[in-house]
Design a protein around this motif. Sequence first.
Motif, mmCIF file in Angstrom:
data_model
loop_
_atom_site.group_PDB
_atom_site.id
_atom_site.type_symbol
_atom_site.label_atom_id
_atom_site.label_comp_id
_atom_site.label_asym_id
_atom_site.label_seq_id
_atom_site.Cartn_x
_atom_site.Cartn_y
_atom_site.Cartn_z
ATOM 1 N N SER A 223 0.847 -1.175 0.000
ATOM 2 C CA SER A 223 0.000 0.000 0.000
ATOM 3 C C SER A 223 0.885 1.228 0.000
ATOM 4 O O SER A 223 2.088 1.114 0.234
ATOM 5 N N ARG A 224 0.279 2.410 -0.247
ATOM 6 C CA ARG A 224 1.066 3.647 -0.219
ATOM 7 C C ARG A 224 1.736 3.844 1.141
ATOM 8 O O ARG A 224 2.833 4.324 1.247
ATOM 9 N N SER A 225 0.992 3.460 2.197
ATOM 10 C CA SER A 225 1.566 3.654 3.534
ATOM 11 C C SER A 225 1.228 2.456 4.414
ATOM 12 O O SER A 225 0.338 1.663 4.087
ATOM 13 N N ARG A 226 1.958 2.358 5.514
ATOM 14 C CA ARG A 226 1.718 1.265 6.460
ATOM 15 C C ARG A 226 0.363 1.463 7.121
ATOM 16 O O ARG A 226 -0.098 2.583 7.291
ATOM 17 N N HIS A 227 -0.278 0.368 7.509
ATOM 18 C CA HIS A 227 -1.596 0.444 8.116
ATOM 19 C C HIS A 227 -1.560 -0.284 9.456
ATOM 20 O O HIS A 227 -1.596 -1.513 9.514
ATOM 21 N N GLN A 228 -1.494 0.525 10.517
ATOM 22 C CA GLN A 228 -1.303 -0.023 11.852
ATOM 23 C C GLN A 228 -2.422 -0.971 12.274
ATOM 24 O O GLN A 228 -2.175 -2.038 12.824
ATOM 25 N N GLU A 229 -3.679 -0.557 11.990
ATOM 26 C CA GLU A 229 -4.820 -1.373 12.438
ATOM 27 C C GLU A 229 -4.763 -2.760 11.807
ATOM 28 O O GLU A 229 -4.941 -3.784 12.471
ATOM 29 N N CYS B 18 4.709 -5.618 2.747
ATOM 30 C CA CYS B 18 5.865 -6.026 1.947
ATOM 31 C C CYS B 18 5.855 -5.302 0.610
ATOM 32 O O CYS B 18 4.869 -4.656 0.255
ATOM 33 N N ASP B 19 6.955 -5.412 -0.143
ATOM 34 C CA ASP B 19 6.968 -4.760 -1.456
ATOM 35 C C ASP B 19 6.166 -5.594 -2.447
ATOM 36 O O ASP B 19 5.800 -6.749 -2.167
ATOM 37 N N ASP C 295 6.824 -7.091 -5.309
ATOM 38 C CA ASP C 295 7.374 -8.353 -5.812
ATOM 39 C C ASP C 295 7.267 -9.468 -4.772
ATOM 40 O O ASP C 295 6.978 -10.611 -5.106
ATOM 41 N N THR C 296 7.520 -9.127 -3.515
ATOM 42 C CA THR C 296 7.413 -10.138 -2.458
ATOM 43 C C THR C 296 5.976 -10.635 -2.364
ATOM 44 O O THR C 296 5.711 -11.837 -2.277
ATOM 45 N N LEU C 297 5.048 -9.687 -2.409
ATOM 46 C CA LEU C 297 3.635 -10.066 -2.319
ATOM 47 C C LEU C 297 3.266 -10.991 -3.492
ATOM 48 O O LEU C 297 2.645 -12.038 -3.304
ATOM 49 N N LEU C 298 3.686 -10.601 -4.691
ATOM 50 C CA LEU C 298 3.340 -11.407 -5.869
ATOM 51 C C LEU C 298 3.949 -12.808 -5.775
ATOM 52 O O LEU C 298 3.337 -13.792 -6.185
ATOM 53 N N GLY C 299 5.132 -12.879 -5.219
ATOM 54 C CA GLY C 299 5.822 -14.172 -5.152
ATOM 55 C C GLY C 299 5.290 -15.087 -4.064
ATOM 56 O O GLY C 299 5.517 -16.295 -4.100
ATOM 57 N N GLN C 300 4.574 -14.527 -3.077
ATOM 58 C CA GLN C 300 4.177 -15.364 -1.931
ATOM 59 C C GLN C 300 2.678 -15.577 -1.774
ATOM 60 O O GLN C 300 2.259 -16.507 -1.098
ATOM 61 N N ALA C 301 1.862 -14.715 -2.387
ATOM 62 C CA ALA C 301 0.418 -14.807 -2.136
ATOM 63 C C ALA C 301 -0.244 -15.869 -3.016
ATOM 64 O O ALA C 301 0.091 -16.010 -4.188
#
Length: 326
Positions: free
Chosen positions: A177-183, A193-194, A196-202
């Motif tokens: 996402s554009r920014s971290r989401h604490q909730e 995660c970035d 590429d990491t998301l695409l490689g693991q989801a």
Amino acid sequence: MKPAIVVYKALLPTELRHKLDEHFSVTAFDELSSATYPAFLQALQNAEGLLGAGGKIDADLLDKAPCLRAASTISVGYDNFDVAEMTRRGIVLMNTPTVLTETVADTLMGLVLATARRMTELDAWIRAGGWKESITPPYYGHDVHHKTLGILGMGRIGTALAQRAHFGFGMPILYHSRSRHQEAETRFSARYCDLDTLLGQADFVCIILPLTQQTHHLIGREQLKKMKPGAMLINAGRGPIIDEKALITALQDGTLSAAGLDVFEQEPLPADSPLMTLPNVVLLPHIGSATHETRYGMTACAVDNLIAALHGNVKENCVNPEALKK
Ligand code: 8YV
């Protein structure tokens, strides 16, 4: 005299129409067609407010509406508006976030399930007379529970999806996402995660981003190739976030196992789109928020937004508060 407003492509329930009539002199167009467009342009000439859904509201159209002070869209997305141009002209734009959050998150979860379990494909198969005996492995789908969910866009809707996936399906969640989401991180154990990491693991990649210059064709050939083997892609953001040609090729050559799509590069989806013939795709006609309850809530919110804006009382749902300073 009441300010003039134009309402377009909005089917207003009687009480909401009355509410608008109390405040404004309303000219309404249920549909914009070649027959109604000249009258629409005519009405824009002295309109101070605009309320509706969709359409391309760009500088050319704004030139036709020289008195416009506020526009209220019955949607959370506003990529069809030239916001910079509106701001420059001091026109405020209001949208309807919040009211549709839960419904769109339901749609996303439904698309994940329908795609993984091949629900629409097998529905069509039964209707075509295919069900003659107990089904065999070629017709099996894939589990959803406990699989990894990747969410692109952790705004309100992404967070509501994370809640469903975490509590309802025990899914580990990755997000970009554009920014971290604490909730989302603390309540639903979502991990930032970035891309590429998301695409490689989801196992499931769900897109619920707004369409901007930065997100246009964010997912193309290269990104599709980076997805985990067997992963599925779900989009309920905006069609052009995915390069649809690349998506079709990936679905045809097996780079991508399946997709669930509520939005497309061109809507309505053209009848000759190759997507129509692919069995590994679930197609929905942009119904993310389309329930009776939610569309009513969105319309009511848009009506209240316009009343507030034209009475100089903007408190929330304003996309470009800078316009107020003009
Ligand atoms: C709209 C949507 O209702 O809110 C959005 O951005 O995509 C839908 O919920 C639809 O675009 C009609 O305005």
